[in-house]
Design an enzyme around this catalytic site. Sequence first.
Site, PDB file in Angstrom:
ATOM      1  N   ARG A  60      15.914  39.392 -14.858  1.00 10.83           N
ATOM      2  CA  ARG A  60      16.339  40.656 -15.452  1.00 10.83           C
ATOM      3  C   ARG A  60      15.387  41.189 -16.508  1.00 10.83           C
ATOM      4  O   ARG A  60      15.019  42.355 -16.489  1.00 10.83           O
ATOM      5  CB  ARG A  60      17.697  40.512 -16.152  1.00 10.83           C
ATOM      6  CG  ARG A  60      18.883  40.952 -15.371  1.00 10.83           C
ATOM      7  CD  ARG A  60      20.054  40.117 -15.798  1.00 10.83           C
ATOM      8  NE  ARG A  60      19.691  38.725 -15.657  1.00 10.83           N
ATOM      9  CZ  ARG A  60      19.798  38.068 -14.507  1.00 10.83           C
ATOM     10  NH1 ARG A  60      20.294  38.651 -13.462  1.00 10.83           N
ATOM     11  NH2 ARG A  60      19.414  36.807 -14.397  1.00 10.83           N
ATOM     12  N   THR A  61      15.014  40.336 -17.446  1.00 11.24           N
ATOM     13  CA  THR A  61      14.271  40.871 -18.587  1.00 11.24           C
ATOM     14  C   THR A  61      12.916  41.413 -18.123  1.00 11.24           C
ATOM     15  O   THR A  61      12.549  42.547 -18.420  1.00 11.24           O
ATOM     16  CB  THR A  61      14.108  39.794 -19.678  1.00 11.24           C
ATOM     17  OG1 THR A  61      15.406  39.320 -20.002  1.00 11.24           O
ATOM     18  CG2 THR A  61      13.464  40.364 -20.926  1.00 11.24           C
ATOM     19  N   ARG A 110       7.658  36.641 -23.379  1.00 15.45           N
ATOM     20  CA  ARG A 110       8.694  35.591 -23.386  1.00 15.45           C
ATOM     21  C   ARG A 110       8.001  34.232 -23.391  1.00 15.45           C
ATOM     22  O   ARG A 110       7.038  34.031 -22.657  1.00 15.45           O
ATOM     23  CB  ARG A 110       9.569  35.706 -22.147  1.00 15.45           C
ATOM     24  CG  ARG A 110      10.433  34.471 -21.938  1.00 15.45           C
ATOM     25  CD  ARG A 110      11.464  34.660 -20.866  1.00 15.45           C
ATOM     26  NE  ARG A 110      12.509  35.579 -21.299  1.00 15.45           N
ATOM     27  CZ  ARG A 110      13.646  35.747 -20.642  1.00 15.45           C
ATOM     28  NH1 ARG A 110      13.901  35.064 -19.547  1.00 15.45           N
ATOM     29  NH2 ARG A 110      14.553  36.602 -21.078  1.00 15.45           N
ATOM     30  N   HIS A 138      16.538  36.889 -28.907  1.00 17.30           N
ATOM     31  CA  HIS A 138      16.327  37.707 -27.704  1.00 17.30           C
ATOM     32  C   HIS A 138      16.790  39.135 -28.042  1.00 17.30           C
ATOM     33  O   HIS A 138      17.805  39.604 -27.553  1.00 17.30           O
ATOM     34  CB  HIS A 138      17.149  37.111 -26.554  1.00 17.30           C
ATOM     35  CG  HIS A 138      16.796  37.621 -25.192  1.00 17.30           C
ATOM     36  ND1 HIS A 138      16.023  38.743 -24.975  1.00 17.30           N
ATOM     37  CD2 HIS A 138      17.120  37.150 -23.957  1.00 17.30           C
ATOM     38  CE1 HIS A 138      15.898  38.941 -23.672  1.00 17.30           C
ATOM     39  NE2 HIS A 138      16.550  37.985 -23.033  1.00 17.30           N
TER      40      HIS A 138
HETATM   41  C1  NCD Z   1      19.179  35.114 -20.984  1.00 18.24           C
HETATM   42  C2  NCD Z   1      17.948  34.455 -21.619  1.00 18.24           C
HETATM   43  O1  NCD Z   1      16.876  34.444 -20.992  1.00 18.24           O
HETATM   44  O2  NCD Z   1      18.104  34.001 -22.730  1.00 18.24           O
HETATM   45  N1  NCD Z   1      18.852  35.808 -19.799  1.00 18.24           N
HETATM   46  C3  NCD Z   1      18.440  37.106 -19.914  1.00 18.24           C
HETATM   47  O3  NCD Z   1      17.416  37.402 -20.476  1.00 18.24           O
HETATM   48  N2  NCD Z   1      19.268  38.043 -19.456  1.00 18.24           N
HETATM   49  C4  NCD Z   1      20.321  34.186 -20.806  1.00 18.24           C
HETATM   50  C5  NCD Z   1      20.115  32.911 -20.046  1.00 18.24           C
HETATM   51  O4  NCD Z   1      19.037  32.615 -19.542  1.00 18.24           O
HETATM   52  O5  NCD Z   1      21.091  32.174 -19.947  1.00 18.24           O
END
Ligand code: NCD
Length: 373
Positions: A60-61, A110, A138
Amino acid sequence: MKVGLNRGCMRSLIDVVDLTVEEIDELINVANDIIENPEKYQEKCKGKKLATLFYEPSTRTRLSFTAAMMELGGNVLGFSEASSSSAMKGESIADTAKMLSCYADIIAMRSPKEGAPFVASKAASIPVINAGDGGHCHPTQTLGDLLTIKREVGRLDNLTVGFCGDLKYGRTVHSFINALSRYKNIKIVLISPEELKLPNYVKYEVLDKNKMEYRETTSLEEAIPGLDVLYMTRIQQERFVDIDEYNRLKDSYILTVDKLQNAKDSLVIMHPLPRVNEISVKVDDDKRACYFKQALYGKYMRMALILKLLDEAKKNPQKEQMYNLDEVVFDKFTCTNPRCITSTEQELTQIFKCVDKKNGIYRCIYCEKKANN
Ligand code: NCD
């Protein structure tokens, strides 16, 4: 400990509190306008490039950042795993950030290392966005979470919000609680096994310092009826040192249709995703399930954020000052957090910030772990 960026200088987003509440409101307004009038924005980033530097898995990100930049008419370059970057050859975060400043206009990073995007922001001459650093924070997930609540509940104050699951390593939880601490009359319910309770730096530096009302429980069933928002989280397998502990805790909480029987009609169920087993797929049909919408809202907030940071970089291209020298100490303590960026990049100066003068408490500027003094 909050890094806080100097106003009037080029801005990055490392921690959600780098943005004021007014700025978050402004981002929400822009995101709402993008939703209403997407065509107005489709050329806003023409000729601009976003670099996505992802040293850790993401669906997603990374893809929502990519979609966000594409919908603004810009381009995207980058990598999606450390193994395809020069990190494998031992290149430092700072060197990579300097390089990318020659190729792109803005960076989303990230890393499994806490503080890595902060280090990048100090070295880069373009804005850096923290897209998740280890179990630390985040902030862009939080921006999407705030827009979700604003659109689905209609307000960001007077709420009881329950966080359930891995509150220790769940970085989305840490950032979201930080953001909520600035709104009025927020009550927090922390639902987790003993082993996965919220870290002390969030408890002391955010909940206690802001005098927020909160309680801890191990029972999801007991907490559900009082909640306006339920934020489910995945147990973060990748952060466990002991895999047996993960296996023991992994199915601690599973939200089912049955458990929702005593929940408010107006409950908003959130999850940053990916879900592993925390929410039964049968819950997806419940009108209160908002987690897929939440992923969509994240894209709009990332669009608004890219626009803001690029605009500010244009107006204020000079770099921010490094630190407030009255508050920090250099090479006095050594961070003991194995996930801190200083554990792998040993040439980084150990910097700690005093968060409590009276009791002599210092926290690592990169990962917020308390100094052992
Ligand atoms: C989250 C993350 O990467 O911290 N995912 C995200 O970015 N939507 C949550 C997760 O990985 O559980």
